[in-house]
Design an enzyme around this catalytic site. Structure first.
Site, mmCIF file in Angstrom:
data_model
loop_
_atom_site.group_PDB
_atom_site.id
_atom_site.type_symbol
_atom_site.label_atom_id
_atom_site.label_comp_id
_atom_site.label_asym_id
_atom_site.label_seq_id
_atom_site.Cartn_x
_atom_site.Cartn_y
_atom_site.Cartn_z
ATOM 1 N N ASP A 1 -1.734 -5.665 6.156
ATOM 2 C CA ASP A 1 -1.714 -3.990 6.010
ATOM 3 C C ASP A 1 -3.100 -3.815 6.199
ATOM 4 O O ASP A 1 -4.099 -4.515 6.332
ATOM 5 C CB ASP A 1 -1.414 -3.505 4.854
ATOM 6 C CG ASP A 1 -2.079 -3.748 3.645
ATOM 7 O OD1 ASP A 1 -2.792 -4.996 3.629
ATOM 8 O OD2 ASP A 1 -1.550 -3.452 2.456
ATOM 9 N N HIS B 1 3.723 -1.204 -4.803
ATOM 10 C CA HIS B 1 3.826 -1.400 -3.357
ATOM 11 C C HIS B 1 3.556 -2.718 -2.923
ATOM 12 O O HIS B 1 2.982 -3.257 -3.949
ATOM 13 C CB HIS B 1 2.773 -0.289 -2.653
ATOM 14 C CG HIS B 1 1.213 -0.574 -2.951
ATOM 15 N ND1 HIS B 1 0.436 0.307 -2.532
ATOM 16 C CD2 HIS B 1 0.725 -1.707 -3.074
ATOM 17 C CE1 HIS B 1 -0.898 -0.244 -2.597
ATOM 18 N NE2 HIS B 1 -0.698 -1.483 -2.985
ATOM 19 N N ASN C 1 1.242 0.899 -8.192
ATOM 20 C CA ASN C 1 2.419 1.670 -8.096
ATOM 21 C C ASN C 1 3.606 0.813 -7.641
ATOM 22 O O ASN C 1 4.681 1.412 -7.142
ATOM 23 C CB ASN C 1 2.295 2.850 -7.115
ATOM 24 C CG ASN C 1 1.928 2.412 -5.654
ATOM 25 O OD1 ASN C 1 1.819 1.362 -5.376
ATOM 26 N ND2 ASN C 1 1.596 3.466 -4.951
HETATM 27 C C1 GLP Z 1 -4.008 -2.726 -1.502
HETATM 28 C C2 GLP Z 1 -3.723 -3.630 -0.453
HETATM 29 C C3 GLP Z 1 -2.474 -4.588 -0.532
HETATM 30 C C4 GLP Z 1 -2.777 -5.361 -1.897
HETATM 31 C C5 GLP Z 1 -2.699 -4.298 -3.003
HETATM 32 C C6 GLP Z 1 -3.117 -4.780 -4.368
HETATM 33 O O1 GLP Z 1 -3.424 -1.468 -1.186
HETATM 34 N N1 GLP Z 1 -3.696 -3.109 0.730
HETATM 35 O O2 GLP Z 1 -2.719 -5.556 0.326
HETATM 36 O O3 GLP Z 1 -1.819 -6.221 -2.079
HETATM 37 O O4 GLP Z 1 -3.301 -3.174 -2.803
HETATM 38 O O5 GLP Z 1 -4.336 -4.953 -4.446
HETATM 39 P P1 GLP Z 1 -5.058 -5.501 -5.540
HETATM 40 O O6 GLP Z 1 -5.112 -6.809 -5.626
HETATM 41 O O7 GLP Z 1 -6.709 -5.325 -5.457
HETATM 42 O O8 GLP Z 1 -4.800 -5.159 -7.064
#
Ligand code: GLP
Length: 252
Positions: free
Chosen positions: A75, A146, A144
């Site tokens: 992404d 995602h 959240n």
């Molecule tokens: C971000 C990234 C994702 C990632 C997620 C978790 O939005 N775009 O690819 O998996 O959030 O991030 P983190 O590992 O910093 O908690």
């Protein structure tokens, strides 16, 4: 490495972030050694950071062949200034593409400053459709719920798409230094992720404990996109003890 099953996931629960990262790096190396032509999708963010550093080190030290590997970026934020260090691109190029010495044809990536992100999504989707399915999807877990930028919503999108980011995603530390944190992103879709032959979910820290509880005990719902991983047959979850603090009794 001993995996603990919590249907349908295979868990490796580690002492801390360092141990999780080391084990995850070894898992990915083993995958590449048995499948040198692997098509791998990589998340960004803080969770996989050390895994990627250790992966690059293991590949170098063990002389693992990566010349036939293909990598795709999971992404990307949209509307960040050109060349911004806050992009997923900057992270993946610095941590994987550069250190692994991947050639341009081995790396598929959404551009963060495309004039037409929908066209950009179609381009990446065409590549996924012709080169895919993914052999391995390396994912993080959003606060959240995602996956990539597949955000909580009434419905999910199967393919690559432009996503409107929720307030939680807009507060992600990656973009907190930006003058105007992005409100949109581009991402592989839930269908692209679920078609991967194998999934590696990385989760660390007590700040994700509620999300892990929901993942293991909640319903499958597009309101919590990570729950759709429950529909996949081969998900490995590498985490630290903090992340599973609220569901320890399920991990036997
Ligand atoms: C971000 C990234 C994702 C990632 C997620 C978790 O939005 N775009 O690819 O998996 O959030 O991030 P983190 O590992 O910093 O908690």
């Amino acid at each position: 490495m001993k995996h603990r099953e919590v249907y349908p996931f295979k868990f490796v629960v580690c002492r801390d972030y360092q141990e999780m990262s080391q084990n995850a790096a070894e898992f990915i190396v083993a995958h590449v050694q048995t499948n040198p032509k692997a098509f791998i999708c990589a998340a960004s963010g803080s969770t996989p950071r050390q895994t990627y550093d250790l992966l690059a080190r293991e590949v170098r030290e063990r002389d693992v062949s990566v010349e036939h590997l293909h990598l795709v970026k999971l992404d990307e934020w949209l509307d960040l200034p050109h060349g911004s260090q806050d992009t997923c691109e900057a992270q993946l190029v610095t941590q994987l593409v550069g250190p692994l010495g991947l050639h341009p044809h081995q790396y598929v990536s959404f551009m963060s400053d495309s004039d037409d992100p929908d066209v950009e999504c179609s381009r990446v989707q065409r590549i996924l459709n012709s080169q895919g399915p993914l052999d391995l999807a390396i994912l993080g877990l959003g606060k959240n719920g995602h996956l990539g930028f597949n955000e909580p919503a009434q419905a999910s999108v199967a393919g690559c798409h432009v996503a409107k980011l929720t307030p939680e995603s807009q507060e992600h530390p990656m973009v907190q230094g930006s003058d105007t944190p992005p409100s949109r992103g581009v991402t592989l879709g839930i269908g692209d992720i679920l078609r991967a032959r194998r999934i590696l979910l990385l989760v660390n820290g007590r700040q994700k404990a509620q999300q892990m509880k929901r993942l293991l005990t909640g319903d499958v719902t597009t309101d919590f996109p990570a729950s759709m991983l429950t529909l996949h047959h081969d998900v490995y979850c590498y985490c630290d003890v903090g992340a599973v603090d609220l569901v320890m009794e399920l991990l036997h």
